[in-house]
Design a protein around this motif. Structure first.
Motif, PDB file in Angstrom:
ATOM      1  N   THR A  77       0.835  -1.203   0.000  1.00 43.69           N
ATOM      2  CA  THR A  77       0.000   0.000   0.000  1.00 43.69           C
ATOM      3  C   THR A  77       0.871   1.256   0.000  1.00 43.69           C
ATOM      4  N   LEU A  78       1.887   1.273   0.844  1.00 43.23           N
ATOM      5  CA  LEU A  78       2.770   2.443   0.923  1.00 43.23           C
ATOM      6  C   LEU A  78       3.567   2.636  -0.368  1.00 43.23           C
ATOM      7  N   PHE A  79       3.914   1.547  -1.025  1.00 44.75           N
ATOM      8  CA  PHE A  79       4.610   1.619  -2.309  1.00 44.75           C
ATOM      9  C   PHE A  79       3.799   2.483  -3.273  1.00 44.75           C
ATOM     10  N   GLY A  80       2.493   2.283  -3.267  1.00 44.81           N
ATOM     11  CA  GLY A  80       1.614   3.085  -4.114  1.00 44.81           C
ATOM     12  C   GLY A  80       1.414   4.494  -3.593  1.00 44.81           C
ATOM     13  N   LYS A  81       1.135   4.619  -2.292  1.00 45.18           N
ATOM     14  CA  LYS A  81       0.879   5.937  -1.709  1.00 45.18           C
ATOM     15  C   LYS A  81       2.079   6.867  -1.824  1.00 45.18           C
ATOM     16  N   LEU A  82       3.271   6.320  -1.689  1.00 45.41           N
ATOM     17  CA  LEU A  82       4.493   7.120  -1.783  1.00 45.41           C
ATOM     18  C   LEU A  82       4.943   7.307  -3.238  1.00 45.41           C
ATOM     19  N   ARG A  83       4.199   6.736  -4.153  1.00 38.60           N
ATOM     20  CA  ARG A  83       4.428   6.856  -5.596  1.00 38.60           C
ATOM     21  C   ARG A  83       5.806   6.327  -6.033  1.00 38.60           C
ATOM     22  N   ILE A  84       6.243   5.281  -5.380  1.00 35.13           N
ATOM     23  CA  ILE A  84       7.538   4.705  -5.720  1.00 35.13           C
ATOM     24  C   ILE A  84       7.476   4.049  -7.094  1.00 35.13           C
ATOM     25  N   TRP A  85       6.307   3.645  -7.516  1.00 40.36           N
ATOM     26  CA  TRP A  85       6.100   3.052  -8.831  1.00 40.36           C
ATOM     27  C   TRP A  85       6.228   4.088  -9.953  1.00 40.36           C
ATOM     28  N   ASP A  86       6.257   5.352  -9.598  1.00 35.09           N
ATOM     29  CA  ASP A  86       6.179   6.433 -10.580  1.00 35.09           C
ATOM     30  C   ASP A  86       7.567   6.898 -11.022  1.00 35.09           C
ATOM     31  N   THR A  87       8.384   5.966 -11.486  1.00 34.42           N
ATOM     32  CA  THR A  87       9.702   6.324 -12.013  1.00 34.42           C
ATOM     33  C   THR A  87       9.749   5.940 -13.492  1.00 34.42           C
ATOM     34  N   GLU A  88      10.553   6.648 -14.245  1.00 35.15           N
ATOM     35  CA  GLU A  88      10.587   6.455 -15.697  1.00 35.15           C
ATOM     36  C   GLU A  88      10.939   5.020 -16.087  1.00 35.15           C
ATOM     37  N   ALA A  89      11.902   4.424 -15.408  1.00 35.31           N
ATOM     38  CA  ALA A  89      12.340   3.070 -15.763  1.00 35.31           C
ATOM     39  C   ALA A  89      11.657   1.994 -14.924  1.00 35.31           C
ATOM     40  N   ASN A  90      10.666   2.376 -14.133  1.00 36.13           N
ATOM     41  CA  ASN A  90       9.962   1.410 -13.265  1.00 36.13           C
ATOM     42  C   ASN A  90      10.951   0.628 -12.395  1.00 36.13           C
ATOM     43  N   ASN A  91      11.887   1.379 -11.800  1.00 35.18           N
ATOM     44  CA  ASN A  91      12.925   0.731 -11.001  1.00 35.18           C
ATOM     45  C   ASN A  91      13.024   1.317  -9.586  1.00 35.18           C
ATOM     46  N   GLY A  92      11.892   1.699  -9.035  1.00 32.81           N
ATOM     47  CA  GLY A  92      11.859   2.158  -7.647  1.00 32.81           C
ATOM     48  C   GLY A  92      11.778   0.980  -6.695  1.00 32.81           C
ATOM     49  N   VAL A  93      12.354   1.147  -5.508  1.00 35.77           N
ATOM     50  CA  VAL A  93      12.360   0.086  -4.499  1.00 35.77           C
ATOM     51  C   VAL A  93      12.003   0.690  -3.146  1.00 35.77           C
ATOM     52  N   LEU A  94      11.074   0.044  -2.456  1.00 36.80           N
ATOM     53  CA  LEU A  94      10.717   0.424  -1.092  1.00 36.80           C
ATOM     54  C   LEU A  94      11.320  -0.579  -0.131  1.00 36.80           C
ATOM     55  N   ILE A  95      12.063  -0.057   0.843  1.00 33.70           N
ATOM     56  CA  ILE A  95      12.559  -0.872   1.960  1.00 33.70           C
ATOM     57  C   ILE A  95      11.735  -0.426   3.163  1.00 33.70           C
ATOM     58  N   TYR A  96      10.890  -1.313   3.670  1.00 34.71           N
ATOM     59  CA  TYR A  96       9.921  -0.979   4.716  1.00 34.71           C
ATOM     60  C   TYR A  96      10.253  -1.729   6.000  1.00 34.71           C
ATOM     61  N   LEU A  97      10.353  -0.984   7.095  1.00 32.07           N
ATOM     62  CA  LEU A  97      10.601  -1.574   8.420  1.00 32.07           C
ATOM     63  C   LEU A  97       9.416  -1.261   9.313  1.00 32.07           C
ATOM     64  N   LEU A  98       8.796  -2.305   9.857  1.00 34.90           N
ATOM     65  CA  LEU A  98       7.705  -2.168  10.813  1.00 34.90           C
ATOM     66  C   LEU A  98       8.275  -2.521  12.171  1.00 34.90           C
ATOM     67  N   LEU A  99       8.506  -1.495  12.986  1.00 35.42           N
ATOM     68  CA  LEU A  99       9.209  -1.670  14.249  1.00 35.42           C
ATOM     69  C   LEU A  99       8.474  -2.592  15.220  1.00 35.42           C
ATOM     70  N   ALA A 100       7.168  -2.454  15.370  1.00 30.55           N
ATOM     71  CA  ALA A 100       6.419  -3.246  16.355  1.00 30.55           C
ATOM     72  C   ALA A 100       6.585  -4.744  16.120  1.00 30.55           C
ATOM     73  N   ASP A 101       6.600  -5.164  14.868  1.00 28.41           N
ATOM     74  CA  ASP A 101       6.761  -6.587  14.546  1.00 28.41           C
ATOM     75  C   ASP A 101       8.197  -6.944  14.190  1.00 28.41           C
ATOM     76  N   ARG A 102       9.061  -5.930  14.136  1.00 30.74           N
ATOM     77  CA  ARG A 102      10.431  -6.133  13.645  1.00 30.74           C
ATOM     78  C   ARG A 102      10.377  -6.871  12.314  1.00 30.74           C
ATOM     79  N   ALA A 103       9.494  -6.362  11.465  1.00 30.78           N
ATOM     80  CA  ALA A 103       9.287  -6.967  10.150  1.00 30.78           C
ATOM     81  C   ALA A 103       9.912  -6.079   9.089  1.00 30.78           C
ATOM     82  N   ILE A 104      10.469  -6.714   8.094  1.00 31.75           N
ATOM     83  CA  ILE A 104      11.065  -6.011   6.976  1.00 31.75           C
ATOM     84  C   ILE A 104      10.415  -6.511   5.695  1.00 31.75           C
ATOM     85  N   GLU A 105      10.127  -5.573   4.826  1.00 35.87           N
ATOM     86  CA  GLU A 105       9.570  -5.920   3.525  1.00 35.87           C
ATOM     87  C   GLU A 105      10.275  -5.086   2.471  1.00 35.87           C
ATOM     88  N   ILE A 106      10.506  -5.693   1.321  1.00 39.29           N
ATOM     89  CA  ILE A 106      11.072  -4.972   0.188  1.00 39.29           C
ATOM     90  C   ILE A 106      10.096  -5.142  -0.978  1.00 39.29           C
TER      91      ILE A 106
END
Length: 175
Positions: A77-106
Motif C-alpha cells: 500500500t505504501l509503495f503506491g501511496k508514496l508513488r515509488i512506482w512512478d519512475t521512468e524506468a519502473n525501477n523504484g524500491v521500497l525498503i519498509y521496516l515495521l518496528l512493532a513486529d520487527r518486520a522487513i519488507e522490500i
C-alpha cells in the motif's frame, strides 16, 4: 474456547502496535542514524538510475490490525501511496521496516523485479531480519540499502556522463 484463542493474539498484537510509538522509533533510529541512511541513499543513487525509498513505521494503523493485515500488505500500500512506482524506468524500491513486529519488507517496481529472483530478494530480507533480531536497525537498513544498490547498479547502471535525475526524495519516511 477457540474464539478466545483467536482474539487473544489479535488483542496482543493490537496492544504491541499501539504501545510502540514515535519515541521507540527515535530510540531505534536517532536523527544521526536517519541522516546517515539518507546520505547512503543519495550516494547509492549516484551510481544507477534506480530510486530507493526507506520507510519506517512504529506500528500498523488500527484499520490494518483489525483486518489482520500483514506488514507486506502495508508495504505494498505504501509503495503506491508514496508513488515509488512512478519512475521512468519502473525501477523504484521500497525498503519498509515495521518496528512493532520487527518486520522487513522490500517491494520493487516491475522494471527491477522482473530481473531479480525471489531467492535474491529473500537473501536480502534474511540478512536484514538477522540485524533486526539483534535490534541493529541502522546497520540492517544500511545493509539492505547496499544490497539493493548492488542490484540496481547491475541492472540499471548509469551511462557514462549521465546522472540520476532523483525522481523521488531521498528522505527516510517516518510514519
Amino acid at each position: 474456547m477457540p474464539q478466545q484463542q483467536l482474539k487473544k493474539p489479535l488483542l496482543s498484537r493490537m496492544l504491541k502496535h499501539r504501545w510502540t510509538d514515535q519515541t521507540d522509533l527515535r530510540r531505534a533510529l536517532p536523527a544521526a542514524s536517519i541522516a546517515g541512511l539518507e546520505a547512503r541513499i543519495r550516494a547509492s543513487e549516484s551510481r544507477h538510475s534506480g530510486e530507493i525509498c526507506v520507510c519506517v513505521e512504529a506500528g500498523l494503523p488500527m484499520s490494518y490490525l483489525s483486518k489482520r493485515l500483514s506488514a507486506r500488505q502495508r508495504a505494498v500500500t505504501l509503495f503506491g501511496k508514496l508513488r515509488i512506482w512512478d519512475t521512468e524506468a519502473n525501477n523504484g524500491v521500497l525498503i519498509y521496516l515495521l518496528l512493532a513486529d520487527r518486520a522487513i519488507e522490500i517491494v520493487a517496481d516491475r522494471g527491477l523485479n522482473a530481473r531479480v529472483s525471489e531467492a535474491q530478494w529473500a537473501g536480502i530480507v534474511a540478512t536484514l531480519r538477522s540485524s533486526l533480531t539483534k535490534a541493529e536497525f541502522e546497520q540492517g537498513l544500511q545493509a539492505a540499502i547496499d544490497a539493493v544498490d548492488a542490484l540496481l547498479q547491475a541492472e540499471f547502471p548509469l551511462a557514462a556522463g549521465h546522472s540520476n535525475p532523483n525522481e523521488l526524495s531521498d528522505a527516510v519516511v517516518i510514519l
